[in-house]
Design an enzyme around this catalytic site. Structure first.
Site, PDB file in Angstrom:
ATOM      1  CB  SER A  11      33.594  45.334  36.419  1.00 40.66           C
ATOM      2  OG  SER A  11      32.610  45.516  37.416  1.00 40.66           O
ATOM      3  CG  MET A  39      24.733  48.521  40.848  1.00 43.65           C
ATOM      4  SD  MET A  39      24.318  46.814  40.367  1.00 43.65           S
ATOM      5  CE  MET A  39      25.654  46.465  39.222  1.00 43.65           C
ATOM      6  CG  HIS A  68      28.427  52.305  35.389  1.00 44.48           C
ATOM      7  ND1 HIS A  68      28.157  51.082  34.812  1.00 44.48           N
ATOM      8  CD2 HIS A  68      27.369  53.097  35.084  1.00 44.48           C
ATOM      9  CE1 HIS A  68      26.989  51.138  34.203  1.00 44.48           C
ATOM     10  NE2 HIS A  68      26.492  52.344  34.351  1.00 44.48           N
ATOM     11  CG  MET A  70      24.342  51.297  36.884  1.00 47.69           C
ATOM     12  SD  MET A  70      24.664  49.536  36.631  1.00 47.69           S
ATOM     13  CE  MET A  70      26.323  49.434  37.326  1.00 47.69           C
ATOM     14  CG  PHE A 145      21.513  41.630  38.422  1.00 46.60           C
ATOM     15  CD1 PHE A 145      21.651  41.154  39.726  1.00 46.60           C
ATOM     16  CD2 PHE A 145      20.325  42.234  38.066  1.00 46.60           C
ATOM     17  CE1 PHE A 145      20.610  41.280  40.637  1.00 46.60           C
ATOM     18  CE2 PHE A 145      19.279  42.359  38.968  1.00 46.60           C
ATOM     19  CZ  PHE A 145      19.426  41.886  40.261  1.00 46.60           C
ATOM     20  N   GLY A 147      27.507  39.301  35.104  1.00 48.61           N
ATOM     21  CA  GLY A 147      27.390  37.929  34.638  1.00 48.61           C
ATOM     22  C   GLY A 147      26.320  37.673  33.599  1.00 48.61           C
ATOM     23  N   GLY A 179      28.924  41.567  29.594  1.00 52.41           N
ATOM     24  CA  GLY A 179      29.227  40.364  28.837  1.00 52.41           C
ATOM     25  C   GLY A 179      30.479  40.440  28.000  1.00 52.41           C
ATOM     26  N   GLY A 199      34.273  41.994  33.746  1.00 52.26           N
ATOM     27  CA  GLY A 199      34.238  41.570  35.136  1.00 52.26           C
ATOM     28  C   GLY A 199      34.716  40.149  35.323  1.00 52.26           C
TER      29      GLY A 199
END
Length: 226
Positions: A11, A39, A68, A70, A145, A147, A179, A199
């Site tokens: 990502s 996003m 993707h 969002m 978000f 991380g 994650g 990511g």
């Protein structure tokens, strides 16, 4: 339970935006897809990149783009990403009143169609729609978000989806996003996922290309086989 060979999709949300083309080129020989998180600060409380960046980056790499969305109102914006050369365009079930109609539009525009399911959304109401899609993206965090910490309980959705896909002999990628790293990818693969968004685990590594290789190896070793 069997799954296809794994796809690793780094990502760019975790990449250095000032060096985006170079960051993507660093994983060009090892990654399968590039995952592009769009996003809009409405559907999710964050703002990232949009169509102009995707159009510019498309000329910088041969890797397929896994976009993707969002965003609110994906019916308005999603076909533009297909027209820009995205390989796969995924939108959220929660943001679309008629997912099957939009999937048809995306396929007509030359892209694969993906359906995303956020953390708090049950998967069962959408299982019967899966023949209209090429990818099912299951969030293993709350969308919005990078991380965040991986949530193992969300793999129950992956297991449910894998059973449904195998029972119906569907040609559908089951993708997980959130994650995914060296300490979580095997668990996701065991549950039946076969495409993995990573990511920080890739772009935060000293050697991003080697990080992709390691993630793929871990997923492949853990994947169920008949």
């Amino acid at each position: 339970m069997t799954v296809p060979l794994p796809i690793v999709a780094p990502s760019i949300l975790a990449a250095d935006f000032a060096r985006l083309a170079d960051e993507v080129r660093a994983i060009e020989d090892t990654a399968d897809w590039v995952h592009v998180d769009v996003m809009d600060n409405h559907f999710v409380p964050n703002l990232t990149i949009g169509l102009p960046v995707v159009q510019s980056l498309r000329a910088a790499t041969r890797l397929p783009f896994d976009v993707h969305l969002m965003i609110e109102d994906p019916r308005r914006w999603a076909p533009g990403y297909a027209d820009a050369g995205a390989y796969n365009v995924t939108f959220h079930a929660e943001a679309c009143a008629d997912p099957v109609a939009l999937a048809k539009e995306l396929r007509s525009a030359g892209a694969k169609a993906g359906l995303a399911i956020d953390r708090d959304t049950p998967i069962e109401p959408y299982l019967d729609l899966l023949p209209s899609f090429d990818t099912l993206l299951i969030m293993t965090i709350k969308a919005g978000f990078g991380g965040q910490r991986f949530i193992p309980n969300l793999l129950d959705k992956v297991r449910t989806a894998r059973r449904h896909v195998n029972a119906g002999h569907l040609e559908l990628r089951i993708e997980v996003d959130g994650g995914i790293a060296v300490d979580t990818i095997a668990e996701a693969a065991e549950a039946g996922a076969d495409a993995f968004v990573a990511g920080t685990a890739v772009f935060g590594a000293d050697d991003p290309a080697e990080a992709v290789r390691r993630l793929r190896s871990l997923a492949q070793c853990a994947a169920p086989r008949a």
